[in-house]
Write a protein that holds these residues in place. Structure first.
Motif, PDB file in Angstrom:
ATOM      1  N   LEU A   1      -2.629   8.764   4.356  1.00  0.00           N
ATOM      2  CA  LEU A   1      -1.806   9.172   3.218  1.00  0.00           C
ATOM      3  C   LEU A   1      -0.407   9.567   3.684  1.00  0.00           C
ATOM      4  O   LEU A   1       0.602   9.138   3.116  1.00  0.00           O
ATOM      5  N   ALA A   2      -0.339  10.384   4.731  1.00  0.00           N
ATOM      6  CA  ALA A   2       0.952  10.827   5.257  1.00  0.00           C
ATOM      7  C   ALA A   2       1.775   9.648   5.755  1.00  0.00           C
ATOM      8  O   ALA A   2       2.990   9.569   5.508  1.00  0.00           O
ATOM      9  N   GLU A   3       1.138   8.718   6.445  1.00  0.00           N
ATOM     10  CA  GLU A   3       1.849   7.544   6.951  1.00  0.00           C
ATOM     11  C   GLU A   3       2.447   6.729   5.801  1.00  0.00           C
ATOM     12  O   GLU A   3       3.601   6.299   5.864  1.00  0.00           O
ATOM     13  N   GLY A   4       1.656   6.539   4.746  1.00  0.00           N
ATOM     14  CA  GLY A   4       2.152   5.782   3.598  1.00  0.00           C
ATOM     15  C   GLY A   4       3.294   6.487   2.899  1.00  0.00           C
ATOM     16  O   GLY A   4       4.283   5.853   2.498  1.00  0.00           O
TER      17      GLY A   4
ATOM     18  N   LYS B   1       0.824  -1.206   0.000  1.00  0.00           N
ATOM     19  CA  LYS B   1       0.000   0.000   0.000  1.00  0.00           C
ATOM     20  C   LYS B   1       0.863   1.262   0.000  1.00  0.00           C
ATOM     21  O   LYS B   1       0.578   2.221  -0.708  1.00  0.00           O
ATOM     22  N   TYR B   2       1.935   1.258   0.799  1.00  0.00           N
ATOM     23  CA  TYR B   2       2.767   2.461   0.866  1.00  0.00           C
ATOM     24  C   TYR B   2       3.418   2.762  -0.478  1.00  0.00           C
ATOM     25  O   TYR B   2       3.639   3.936  -0.824  1.00  0.00           O
ATOM     26  N   ALA B   3       3.719   1.726  -1.263  1.00  0.00           N
ATOM     27  CA  ALA B   3       4.311   1.946  -2.584  1.00  0.00           C
ATOM     28  C   ALA B   3       3.288   2.535  -3.542  1.00  0.00           C
ATOM     29  O   ALA B   3       3.614   3.383  -4.382  1.00  0.00           O
ATOM     30  N   MET B   4       2.031   2.124  -3.425  1.00  0.00           N
ATOM     31  CA  MET B   4       0.969   2.714  -4.248  1.00  0.00           C
ATOM     32  C   MET B   4       0.762   4.182  -3.886  1.00  0.00           C
ATOM     33  O   MET B   4       0.609   5.043  -4.763  1.00  0.00           O
ATOM     34  N   VAL B   5       0.761   4.463  -2.590  1.00  0.00           N
ATOM     35  CA  VAL B   5       0.647   5.859  -2.140  1.00  0.00           C
ATOM     36  C   VAL B   5       1.787   6.690  -2.725  1.00  0.00           C
ATOM     37  O   VAL B   5       1.578   7.798  -3.237  1.00  0.00           O
ATOM     38  N   TRP B   6       2.994   6.155  -2.662  1.00  0.00           N
ATOM     39  CA  TRP B   6       4.186   6.838  -3.163  1.00  0.00           C
ATOM     40  C   TRP B   6       4.032   7.229  -4.625  1.00  0.00           C
ATOM     41  O   TRP B   6       4.237   8.382  -5.010  1.00  0.00           O
ATOM     42  N   GLN B   7       3.643   6.266  -5.456  1.00  0.00           N
ATOM     43  CA  GLN B   7       3.515   6.537  -6.883  1.00  0.00           C
ATOM     44  C   GLN B   7       2.380   7.509  -7.183  1.00  0.00           C
ATOM     45  O   GLN B   7       2.539   8.431  -7.988  1.00  0.00           O
ATOM     46  N   LEU B   8       1.232   7.308  -6.579  1.00  0.00           N
ATOM     47  CA  LEU B   8       0.075   8.144  -6.891  1.00  0.00           C
ATOM     48  C   LEU B   8       0.263   9.568  -6.386  1.00  0.00           C
ATOM     49  O   LEU B   8      -0.092  10.536  -7.079  1.00  0.00           O
ATOM     50  N   GLN B   9       0.816   9.704  -5.194  1.00  0.00           N
ATOM     51  CA  GLN B   9       1.064  11.051  -4.682  1.00  0.00           C
ATOM     52  C   GLN B   9       2.089  11.779  -5.543  1.00  0.00           C
ATOM     53  O   GLN B   9       1.939  12.964  -5.848  1.00  0.00           O
ATOM     54  N   ARG B  10       3.123  11.047  -5.978  1.00  0.00           N
ATOM     55  CA  ARG B  10       4.146  11.687  -6.809  1.00  0.00           C
ATOM     56  C   ARG B  10       3.594  12.049  -8.195  1.00  0.00           C
ATOM     57  O   ARG B  10       4.048  13.008  -8.804  1.00  0.00           O
ATOM     58  N   LEU B  11       2.625  11.307  -8.687  1.00  0.00           N
ATOM     59  CA  LEU B  11       1.992  11.695  -9.950  1.00  0.00           C
ATOM     60  C   LEU B  11       1.305  13.052  -9.816  1.00  0.00           C
ATOM     61  O   LEU B  11       1.361  13.884 -10.725  1.00  0.00           O
ATOM     62  N   ILE B  12       0.657  13.276  -8.680  1.00  0.00           N
ATOM     63  CA  ILE B  12       0.029  14.583  -8.443  1.00  0.00           C
ATOM     64  C   ILE B  12       1.104  15.658  -8.331  1.00  0.00           C
ATOM     65  O   ILE B  12       0.967  16.759  -8.889  1.00  0.00           O
ATOM     66  N   GLN B  13       2.185  15.352  -7.647  1.00  0.00           N
ATOM     67  CA  GLN B  13       3.258  16.324  -7.462  1.00  0.00           C
ATOM     68  C   GLN B  13       3.930  16.697  -8.793  1.00  0.00           C
ATOM     69  O   GLN B  13       4.136  17.886  -9.079  1.00  0.00           O
TER      70      GLN B  13
ATOM     71  N   ARG C   1      -7.566   7.387  -7.822  1.00  0.00           N
ATOM     72  CA  ARG C   1      -6.984   6.105  -7.418  1.00  0.00           C
ATOM     73  C   ARG C   1      -6.454   6.164  -5.986  1.00  0.00           C
ATOM     74  O   ARG C   1      -6.551   5.201  -5.240  1.00  0.00           O
ATOM     75  N   LEU C   2      -5.899   7.307  -5.620  1.00  0.00           N
ATOM     76  CA  LEU C   2      -5.382   7.461  -4.260  1.00  0.00           C
ATOM     77  C   LEU C   2      -6.506   7.281  -3.239  1.00  0.00           C
ATOM     78  O   LEU C   2      -6.302   6.682  -2.172  1.00  0.00           O
ATOM     79  N   GLN C   3      -7.692   7.769  -3.556  1.00  0.00           N
ATOM     80  CA  GLN C   3      -8.830   7.614  -2.644  1.00  0.00           C
ATOM     81  C   GLN C   3      -9.285   6.163  -2.521  1.00  0.00           C
ATOM     82  O   GLN C   3      -9.998   5.822  -1.579  1.00  0.00           O
ATOM     83  N   GLN C   4      -8.887   5.329  -3.469  1.00  0.00           N
ATOM     84  CA  GLN C   4      -9.194   3.901  -3.378  1.00  0.00           C
ATOM     85  C   GLN C   4      -8.181   3.148  -2.513  1.00  0.00           C
ATOM     86  O   GLN C   4      -8.458   2.050  -2.036  1.00  0.00           O
ATOM     87  N   VAL C   5      -7.008   3.762  -2.332  1.00  0.00           N
ATOM     88  CA  VAL C   5      -5.916   3.086  -1.620  1.00  0.00           C
ATOM     89  C   VAL C   5      -5.928   3.415  -0.128  1.00  0.00           C
ATOM     90  O   VAL C   5      -5.714   2.537   0.716  1.00  0.00           O
ATOM     91  N   VAL C   6      -6.142   4.697   0.218  1.00  0.00           N
ATOM     92  CA  VAL C   6      -6.181   5.116   1.626  1.00  0.00           C
ATOM     93  C   VAL C   6      -7.452   5.924   1.876  1.00  0.00           C
ATOM     94  O   VAL C   6      -8.121   6.366   0.940  1.00  0.00           O
ATOM     95  N   GLY C   7      -7.780   6.114   3.161  1.00  0.00           N
ATOM     96  CA  GLY C   7      -9.052   6.742   3.484  1.00  0.00           C
ATOM     97  C   GLY C   7      -8.974   8.049   4.231  1.00  0.00           C
ATOM     98  O   GLY C   7      -9.999   8.616   4.601  1.00  0.00           O
TER      99      GLY C   7
END
Length: 223
Positions: A175-178, A126-138, A164-170
């Motif tokens: 999000l910050a933890e991931g 999950k943390y890797a998905m957060v990493w990629q999706l958040q960086r796409l926004i950045q 997609r990020l909203q599907q991964v964390v709530g």
């Protein structure tokens, strides 16, 4: 399920090492400062303000550590020339990206990876998905400030990643933890600690972007 060798390219992108060797004649190519962009008539007046606030909140930890504006899409006003130059330098130094074409290729690679992970149920922490999706926004928002992407291109990328990020964390906390966990895993412990502290500092600030808009905001296109 994809075989391991198909993950190699995506994994290298994940840790910030770009696959393409962007060296010609033994020297780095010059940064592209005036790319030819497609015509785009979209303006911020056509974009829901709360959606922009959500994108800013999703990138806030990174922006705070870098001392960029937490309430501006991409961390700067579009009309601030320093913002454009700093964004282009960030792409060159941190991502080995020197042009519009290279940024678009990177976005396409990362987006396709996440499509496969989420639609084909490829195993990824999950943390890797957060990493990629958040960086796409950045990087899409920074690409707009750098002059590499039109507003429409940047928002379309941010929007898809945000959904997609909203599907991964709530929540913003999750999000910050991931993000911090991923930074520690893929980058370094010191940087992860800085980002953990930045998030806690934001939570004590009345102008915390994450307090201005709920994580579960219904993300809608108005353009």
């Amino acid at each position: 399920m994809m075989r391991m060798n198909r993950h190699i390219r995506s994994f290298l992108i994940m840790v910030g090492m770009h696959i393409a060797d962007r060296v010609e004649g033994g020297t780095l190519r010059n940064i592209e400062r005036h790319p030819q962009l497609p015509e785009d008539t979209l303006s911020w007046r056509e974009v829901d303000a709360s959606l922009c606030e959500w994108f800013c909140a999703a990138s806030a930890i990174n922006r705070k550590v870098n001392r960029w504006n937490l309430h501006k899409y991409g961390g700067f006003s579009k009309w601030n020339p320093m913002g454009g130059e700093l964004s282009r330098m960030m792409f060159a130094s941190s991502w080995n990206i020197f042009s519009r074409r290279e940024l678009i290729e990177t976005i396409q690679d990362m987006s396709e990876q996440m499509r496969e992970v989420m639609e084909e149920q490829v195993d990824m922490p999950k943390y890797a998905m957060v990493w990629q999706l958040q960086r796409l926004i950045q990087i899409s928002s920074s690409g707009y400030i750098a002059g590499y992407l039109t507003l429409r291109e940047a928002l379309n990328t941010s929007f898809a990643a945000g959904k997609r990020l909203q599907q991964v964390v709530g929540s913003w906390d999750e999000l910050a933890e991931g993000y911090v966990t991923a930074y520690n895993e893929f980058m370094d412990e010191e940087g992860a600690q800085l980002r953990a502290e930045a998030y806690q500092q934001m939570k004590l600030d009345s102008s915390n972007p994450c307090a201005l808009v709920p994580f579960r905001l219904k993300l809608c296109k108005t353009w």
